[in-house]
Scaffold this motif. Structure first.
Motif, PDB file in Angstrom:
ATOM      1  N   GLY B  18       0.791  -1.223   0.000  1.00  9.69           N
ATOM      2  CA  GLY B  18       0.000   0.000   0.000  1.00  9.69           C
ATOM      3  C   GLY B  18       0.824   1.275   0.000  1.00  9.69           C
ATOM      4  N   VAL B  19       2.141   1.145   0.159  1.00  7.07           N
ATOM      5  CA  VAL B  19       2.976   2.348   0.200  1.00  7.07           C
ATOM      6  C   VAL B  19       3.078   2.964  -1.198  1.00  7.07           C
ATOM      7  N   GLN B  20       2.705   4.224  -1.276  1.00 10.30           N
ATOM      8  CA  GLN B  20       2.823   4.952  -2.542  1.00 10.30           C
ATOM      9  C   GLN B  20       4.228   5.540  -2.580  1.00 10.30           C
ATOM     10  N   ALA B  21       5.141   4.852  -3.268  1.00 11.99           N
ATOM     11  CA  ALA B  21       6.550   5.245  -3.210  1.00 11.99           C
ATOM     12  C   ALA B  21       6.849   6.468  -4.064  1.00 11.99           C
ATOM     13  N   LEU B  22       6.157   6.579  -5.199  1.00 15.99           N
ATOM     14  CA  LEU B  22       6.401   7.716  -6.088  1.00 15.99           C
ATOM     15  C   LEU B  22       5.067   8.230  -6.607  1.00 15.99           C
ATOM     16  N   LYS B  23       4.956   9.567  -6.620  1.00 17.49           N
ATOM     17  CA  LYS B  23       3.689  10.168  -7.044  1.00 17.49           C
ATOM     18  C   LYS B  23       3.916  11.077  -8.244  1.00 17.49           C
ATOM     19  N   ASN B  24       3.496  10.621  -9.400  1.00 16.27           N
ATOM     20  CA  ASN B  24       3.442  11.465 -10.582  1.00 16.27           C
ATOM     21  C   ASN B  24       4.742  12.247 -10.816  1.00 16.27           C
ATOM     22  N   GLU B 225       7.330  12.550  -3.693  1.00 18.64           N
ATOM     23  CA  GLU B 225       7.058  13.632  -4.632  1.00 18.64           C
ATOM     24  C   GLU B 225       8.330  14.344  -5.044  1.00 18.64           C
ATOM     25  N   LEU B 226       8.365  14.730  -6.314  1.00 13.36           N
ATOM     26  CA  LEU B 226       9.464  15.554  -6.770  1.00 13.36           C
ATOM     27  C   LEU B 226       9.137  16.996  -6.397  1.00 13.36           C
ATOM     28  N   ILE B 227       9.981  17.582  -5.545  1.00 11.55           N
ATOM     29  CA  ILE B 227       9.686  18.929  -5.061  1.00 11.55           C
ATOM     30  C   ILE B 227      10.330  19.982  -5.942  1.00 11.55           C
ATOM     31  N   GLU B 228      11.602  19.740  -6.266  1.00 14.11           N
ATOM     32  CA  GLU B 228      12.309  20.774  -7.006  1.00 14.11           C
ATOM     33  C   GLU B 228      13.443  20.147  -7.794  1.00 14.11           C
ATOM     34  N   VAL B 229      13.670  20.699  -8.972  1.00 11.35           N
ATOM     35  CA  VAL B 229      14.754  20.188  -9.793  1.00 11.35           C
ATOM     36  C   VAL B 229      15.519  21.383 -10.365  1.00 11.35           C
ATOM     37  N   GLY B 230      16.817  21.234 -10.500  1.00 11.01           N
ATOM     38  CA  GLY B 230      17.578  22.344 -11.053  1.00 11.01           C
ATOM     39  C   GLY B 230      19.048  21.999 -11.185  1.00 11.01           C
ATOM     40  N   ALA B 231      19.816  22.940 -11.707  1.00 12.58           N
ATOM     41  CA  ALA B 231      21.262  22.750 -11.804  1.00 12.58           C
ATOM     42  C   ALA B 231      21.833  22.713 -10.385  1.00 12.58           C
ATOM     43  N   GLY B 232      22.813  21.848 -10.185  1.00 10.40           N
ATOM     44  CA  GLY B 232      23.370  21.692  -8.846  1.00 10.40           C
ATOM     45  C   GLY B 232      23.901  22.990  -8.291  1.00 10.40           C
ATOM     46  N   SER B 233      24.505  23.786  -9.155  1.00  7.39           N
ATOM     47  CA  SER B 233      25.114  25.032  -8.698  1.00  7.39           C
ATOM     48  C   SER B 233      24.076  25.995  -8.137  1.00  7.39           C
ATOM     49  N   LYS B 234      22.824  25.873  -8.610  1.00 10.14           N
ATOM     50  CA  LYS B 234      21.787  26.805  -8.142  1.00 10.14           C
ATOM     51  C   LYS B 234      20.972  26.227  -6.990  1.00 10.14           C
ATOM     52  N   LEU B 235      20.593  24.963  -7.156  1.00  8.37           N
ATOM     53  CA  LEU B 235      19.620  24.386  -6.231  1.00  8.37           C
ATOM     54  C   LEU B 235      20.081  24.418  -4.774  1.00  8.37           C
ATOM     55  N   PHE B 236      21.361  24.138  -4.554  1.00 12.25           N
ATOM     56  CA  PHE B 236      21.827  24.082  -3.171  1.00 12.25           C
ATOM     57  C   PHE B 236      22.099  25.475  -2.587  1.00 12.25           C
ATOM     58  N   VAL B 237      22.341  26.443  -3.493  1.00  9.79           N
ATOM     59  CA  VAL B 237      22.636  27.797  -3.040  1.00  9.79           C
ATOM     60  C   VAL B 237      21.346  28.601  -2.867  1.00  9.79           C
ATOM     61  N   ASN B 238      20.477  28.414  -3.847  1.00 10.82           N
ATOM     62  CA  ASN B 238      19.296  29.258  -3.873  1.00 10.82           C
ATOM     63  C   ASN B 238      18.038  28.463  -4.221  1.00 10.82           C
ATOM     64  N   PRO B 239      17.597  27.587  -3.307  1.00 13.14           N
ATOM     65  CA  PRO B 239      16.415  26.768  -3.607  1.00 13.14           C
ATOM     66  C   PRO B 239      15.158  27.637  -3.669  1.00 13.14           C
ATOM     67  N   GLN B 240      14.262  27.265  -4.562  1.00  8.43           N
ATOM     68  CA  GLN B 240      13.052  28.055  -4.754  1.00  8.43           C
ATOM     69  C   GLN B 240      11.941  27.643  -3.800  1.00  8.43           C
ATOM     70  N   ASP B 241      11.852  26.342  -3.542  1.00  8.08           N
ATOM     71  CA  ASP B 241      10.771  25.834  -2.704  1.00  8.08           C
ATOM     72  C   ASP B 241      11.190  25.893  -1.230  1.00  8.08           C
ATOM     73  N   GLN B 242      10.246  26.271  -0.400  1.00  7.29           N
ATOM     74  CA  GLN B 242      10.542  26.394   1.033  1.00  7.29           C
ATOM     75  C   GLN B 242      11.030  25.065   1.611  1.00  7.29           C
ATOM     76  N   ARG B 243      10.394  23.951   1.178  1.00  3.71           N
ATOM     77  CA  ARG B 243      10.758  22.633   1.725  1.00  3.71           C
ATOM     78  C   ARG B 243      12.176  22.255   1.342  1.00  3.71           C
ATOM     79  N   THR B 244      12.544  22.583   0.096  1.00  2.00           N
ATOM     80  CA  THR B 244      13.914  22.313  -0.327  1.00  2.00           C
ATOM     81  C   THR B 244      14.885  23.107   0.519  1.00  2.00           C
TER      82      THR B 244
END
Lengths: 291, 253
Positions: B18-24, B225-244
């Protein structure tokens, strides 16, 4: 003060532990006694009878003298015959149950059948063999019919131990095999089965050991009272050690005791050697195991 | 910049318990780059990796939907020859799992099951793979020793060599250095930088710092869920999503 009393409590507990362990040791020694007793009694009485002649010559004088060669050879033939049928079938069934069988009612039914098979008294196997192989398939009283009967009796042991031996091989090996492009069968054949082999072999030997020592299944299917020559074809009946022992112990008046003891000793050694080799294989495999 | 090697489209996965491992999940895996999947455990990274090479076939899966396109072919297709797929998309696991065979046979295994039986070819390919994984110098004189006889770090490089021997197009690594010391970890990371020009790398690191170090592209997963995707150089420095941002800054994990 309280320190003192807890100290005493510890001592009391230790003393109780000591008594418990001693009791367990004594009890486990008692379980050894019957085995040691039987072996000692048989060896002491049978050993003087064992000569090269006794092992390699035909019985004479209505089995009251001479050797037991045909019984030894017969038991060998029956054991080999049993292996020929039960090993391929049992191992294949074990592989199927461990690796392929889906979890459904049909599989559960098969398992229940195997467990039931293991619980059937050996004389029933004998009667089934008589009806099925001797009469219906017209194999007659023969090594072939007796081997088939013993095979059915041996199957549950071989199937269960094969399945168990495969199940203890860690699942991660199956995953790794698959991840490297191996088909399920390639993974089983190249990695899983070789790792399970010592366990399977142990089960096979223990199953055959039981077959070698059984009387009832061969009583109506292939064993004969006395044969003046060695069997020359699978369709010949044969003498066999367990049945021979029954015959010379109960059916032949004036039977010298030392021949009885000698025959029993030979069967005992036959079975113990198989048992010992199974244990050796298992111990050695555990030591060399890479997981 | 670089083109897509694997294209995941609206992919969902639910296990039989019953575990939904990946959602859309929709995600592009970039060719000739290090693609990082990160996030707390249970986020679906392993499930996604095991979907891409169809190792989830071995698990109890209730239902999958969507598409995973590899070189334009939907690998979720029932007709997909999975053995060939797994040869092209190699996998390294979180713990080194040498097969209960010799060092040589561990590397040769994949080649043998692919039908390669010529001893000369096997030897040269095994040697080549061990050299690529920087293990040859340490084991060339004991190729017949059991795979487990070498150290943990060497075992993991053996597992890497085992995959490299098949000349894969993609290598997936699921927390590959979680059981390794920093020196071996650094070696493996620099190795990934080296090979990424010819082999696409997908890695699910076991910690944030490794994710940030190696990522050309990064994808943040949270509870399937996939929350955010981006270039490594940006995502870790300046994430867009609050959860990220919370995760990257270590507020949970």
């Amino acid at each position: 003060m309280s320190n003192q009393s807890s100290h005493t409590a510890t001592q009391v507990r230790k003393a109780k532990d000591g008594i418990g362990y001693t009791l367990i040791h004594i009890i486990s020694f008692f379980t050894l006694l019957p085995v040691l007793g039987i072996i000692f009694y048989i060896v002491a009485n049978g050993a003087p009878t064992i000569t090269w002649d006794f092992l390699t010559s035909m019985p004479t004088d209505g089995m009251r003298a001479g050797g037991i060669l045909p019984a030894i050879v017969g038991t060998l033939y029956l054991t080999i015959g049993t292996a020929v049928f039960s090993v391929p079938l049992g191992v294949a069934a074990g592989i199927y149950l461990a690796e392929y069988a889906p979890q459904n009612i049909w599989t559960r039914f098969i398992r229940i059948a195997i467990i039931s098979l293991a619980g059937i008294p050996s004389v029933v196997y004998g009667l089934f063999g008589l009806g099925m192989f001797v009469l219906f398939l017209k194999l007659g009283n023969s090594i072939l019919a007796a081997s088939l009967t013993l095979s059915i009796m041996t199957l549950p042991t071989i199937i269960s131990t094969t399945e168990e031996a495969l199940r203890v091989v860690p699942e991660r090996f199956r995953v790794v095999c698959a991840s490297l492009g191996a088909s399920k069968w390639q993974g089983i054949r190249k990695i899983i089965l070789p790792e399970a082999m010592p366990g399977i072999l142990t089960g096979v030997i223990l199953g055959l050991e039981r077959a070698a020592g059984e009387t009832a299944p061969i009583l109506f299917t292939g064993a004969t009272f006395f044969l003046p020559h060695l069997p020359s074809s699978p369709l010949d009946a044969t003498m066999a050690l367990p049945y021979h022992i029954f015959v010379i112990s109960t059916q032949v008046p004036g039977m010298p005791l030392q021949i009885q003891f000698g025959s029993v000793l030979v069967l005992l050694v036959f079975v113990l050697v198989m048992n010992l080799s199974a244990t050796t294989i298992r111990t050695r495999a555990r030591r060399n195991r890479q997981w | 910049m670089s083109n897509s090697k694997i294209s995941i489209r609206n992919y969902s996965l639910r296990y039989s318990d019953g575990v939904q491992a990946l959602k859309n999940v929709s995600l592009e895996i970039h060719a000739n780059a290090i693609n990082v999947l990160f996030g707390p455990s249970g986020g679906g990274k392993s499930s996604l990796l095991r979907s891409i090479n169809r190792l989830i076939d071995l698990a109890d899966v209730d239902e999958t939907s969507g598409q995973i396109l590899f070189n334009g072919v939907n690998i979720l297709d029932k007709e997909m020859p999975v053995s060939q797929l797994r040869r092209k998309i190699g996998m390294v696991f979180s713990r080194p799992i040498p097969l209960p065979k010799s060092i040589f046979e561990n590397v040769a295994f994949g080649l043998r099951v692919a039908g390669e039986n010529d001893p000369a070819v096997l030897h040269s390919k095994v040697e080549e793979a061990l050299k690529q994984a920087y293990l040859w110098e340490e084991v060339y004189d004991r190729l017949d020793d059991p795979g487990i006889s070498i150290s943990g770090g060497q075992q993991q490089r053996l597992c890497l060599a085992r995959v490299l021997a098949l000349e894969p197009e993609v290598i997936m690594l699921d927390e590959p250095t979680s059981a390794l010391d920093p020196v071996t970890t650094a070696r493996i990371e620099s190795f990934l930088q080296e090979i990424k020009d010819r082999i696409t790398v997908i890695i699910a690191p076991h910690n944030m710092s490794q994710s940030a170090r190696v990522a050309d592209y990064a994808t943040f997963f949270l509870q399937g869920e996939l929350i955010e995707v981006g270039a490594g150089s940006k995502l870790f420095v300046n994430p867009q999503d609050q959860r990220t941002q919370d995760y990257v800054e270590g507020r949970f994990g």
